[in-house]
Design an enzyme around this catalytic site. Structure first.
Site, mmCIF file in Angstrom:
data_model
loop_
_atom_site.group_PDB
_atom_site.id
_atom_site.type_symbol
_atom_site.label_atom_id
_atom_site.label_comp_id
_atom_site.label_asym_id
_atom_site.label_seq_id
_atom_site.Cartn_x
_atom_site.Cartn_y
_atom_site.Cartn_z
ATOM 1 N N PRO A 2 -25.022 8.216 -37.321
ATOM 2 C CA PRO A 2 -25.139 8.964 -38.581
ATOM 3 C C PRO A 2 -24.907 8.035 -39.768
ATOM 4 O O PRO A 2 -24.055 7.160 -39.712
ATOM 5 C CB PRO A 2 -24.049 10.022 -38.491
ATOM 6 C CG PRO A 2 -23.194 9.663 -37.343
ATOM 7 C CD PRO A 2 -23.929 8.679 -36.488
ATOM 8 N N GLU A 3 -25.664 8.225 -40.822
ATOM 9 C CA GLU A 3 -25.506 7.396 -42.008
ATOM 10 C C GLU A 3 -24.656 8.151 -43.026
ATOM 11 O O GLU A 3 -24.239 9.285 -42.787
ATOM 12 C CB GLU A 3 -26.888 7.033 -42.555
ATOM 13 C CG GLU A 3 -27.722 6.377 -41.446
ATOM 14 C CD GLU A 3 -28.947 5.630 -41.927
ATOM 15 O OE1 GLU A 3 -28.995 5.247 -43.111
ATOM 16 O OE2 GLU A 3 -29.848 5.416 -41.104
ATOM 17 N N LYS A 51 -19.248 5.244 -43.761
ATOM 18 C CA LYS A 51 -19.383 5.988 -42.506
ATOM 19 C C LYS A 51 -18.027 6.462 -41.982
ATOM 20 O O LYS A 51 -17.889 6.774 -40.799
ATOM 21 C CB LYS A 51 -20.096 5.103 -41.480
ATOM 22 C CG LYS A 51 -21.501 4.721 -41.941
ATOM 23 C CD LYS A 51 -22.195 3.822 -40.958
ATOM 24 C CE LYS A 51 -23.583 3.451 -41.482
ATOM 25 N NZ LYS A 51 -24.273 2.534 -40.583
ATOM 26 N N ARG A 298 -29.742 -4.177 -35.087
ATOM 27 C CA ARG A 298 -30.492 -2.928 -34.997
ATOM 28 C C ARG A 298 -31.965 -3.215 -35.256
ATOM 29 O O ARG A 298 -32.309 -4.208 -35.900
ATOM 30 C CB ARG A 298 -29.978 -1.917 -36.054
ATOM 31 C CG ARG A 298 -28.490 -1.638 -36.021
ATOM 32 C CD ARG A 298 -28.061 -0.730 -34.886
ATOM 33 N NE ARG A 298 -28.716 0.575 -34.922
ATOM 34 C CZ ARG A 298 -28.322 1.588 -35.685
ATOM 35 N NH1 ARG A 298 -27.279 1.463 -36.482
ATOM 36 N NH2 ARG A 298 -28.968 2.735 -35.660
#
Ligand SMILES: [Zn+2]
Length: 310
Positions: A2-3, A51, A298
């Site tokens: 989740p950002e 985050k 990523r």
């Protein structure tokens, strides 16, 4: 993962559900051993930065949660569910769990891409939340939280999502760095809250190559990216689906002569992003095949023509 938009949204939801109320807590899995620090105490407020979530139960009683790649919340109405899986932490409102369960309202939150934000429980109806698979779930002192804040860069959703933190520190770091902007945007000590989706999409919207070194970017350009991030991330708080494309760029609206009539329509799932997870498919703007490569651990997605290296 989740950002920032999702983390701030959790903070708002949990504040609305539990803020100012006495909260019960337990840790069925046995890995969170500090439930007695917060159990039976009033939740004063819920904070979010980047985050990270911080649930304030009093001085030096901050429950810190970082969801990491696997972590997620389940929320529900009515009595607590049966314990299932590696349940790290449960928090509930003792009065609210006595109410009957509303059918279909207790559920795990699906990943953003499978959940468009509709049919969620109204936050004030949430009776309990379950937390599984976090990277961290531990008690922070006030000093430890402050240290975390110092370590993190400014957050575009800072100041409770209104206007964002002052970005000066982030700009200064980027402008003197030889690292690629695609790497810098993922570095939480530079900017907090931006993750893989926003990295890819913000750079595309700026028509900036992810390989451009920070020190080759003008401050004006950085300001434009920051300015673009604010409403985009705020919109991602209201609608769990992160939508970064504008209607005129979507294939479904091309060749449509109804003069923007469908601009209010929710975009199709495969048209919500310009490049994120669109590798191998044609760019909406120029038709070039979107590329993918690993950067900062990523997958990075970009259009080699719209975002040509200069
Ligand atoms: Zn393109």
């Amino acid at each position: 993962m989740p950002e920032g938009n999702e983390i701030h949204r959790w903070a708002e939801r949990h504040q609305a559900a539990f803020g100012g109320k006495v909260i019960r807590a337990d840790g069925p899995q046995g890995r969170f051993k500090d439930t007695d620090v917060i159990d039976g105490r009033k939740l004063l407020r819920v904070m979010a930065v980047g985050k990270h979530l911080g649930y304030v139960f009093g001085k030096d009683r901050i429950l810190h949660i970082h969801l990491g790649l696997q972590g997620d919340f389940t929320e529900g109405t009515g009595p607590l569910s049966e314990v299932r899986g590696a349940l790290r932490l449960r928090m509930w409102n003792a009065a609210a769990i006595k109410r009957p369960v509303a059918k279909g309202e207790s559920r795990r939150h699906a990943w953003y891409s499978d959940d468009d934000g509709t049919n969620n429980i109204a936050p004030e109806k949430i009776a309990w939340v379950e937390q599984r698979g976090p990277m961290d779930c531990s008690i922070y002192t006030d000093a430890k939280w402050d240290k975390l804040r110092e370590r993190l860069g400014p957050d575009p959703l800072g100041v409770d999502g209104k206007g964002g933190d002052n970005p000066a520190r982030a700009f200064a770091k980027i402008l003197k760095s030889r690292k690629a902007i695609g790497e810098l945007l993922m570095d939480q000590s530079v900017i907090a809250g931006i993750g893989n989706i926003y990295r890819a999409e913000l750079l595309f919207r700026a028509r900036l190559s992810p390989f451009t070194p920070g020190n080759a970017i003008s401050e004006q350009r950085l300001k434009a990216i920051w300015k673009d991030a604010l409403p985009l991330m705020r919109a991602g708080m209201a609608d769990r689906r992160i939508v970064t494309t504008v209607p005129r760029d979507r294939l479904s609206s091309k060749g449509n002569t109804s003069k923007g009539k469908n601009t209010q329509k929710r975009p199709d799932k495969d048209e919500v992003h310009y490049v994120y997870r669109r590798n191998g498919q044609p760019c909406f703007l120029c038709g070039t095949t979107v590329e993918k490569r690993e950067m900062a651990g990523r997958n990075l997605f970009w259009c080699p023509v719209c975002q040509a290296e200069r």
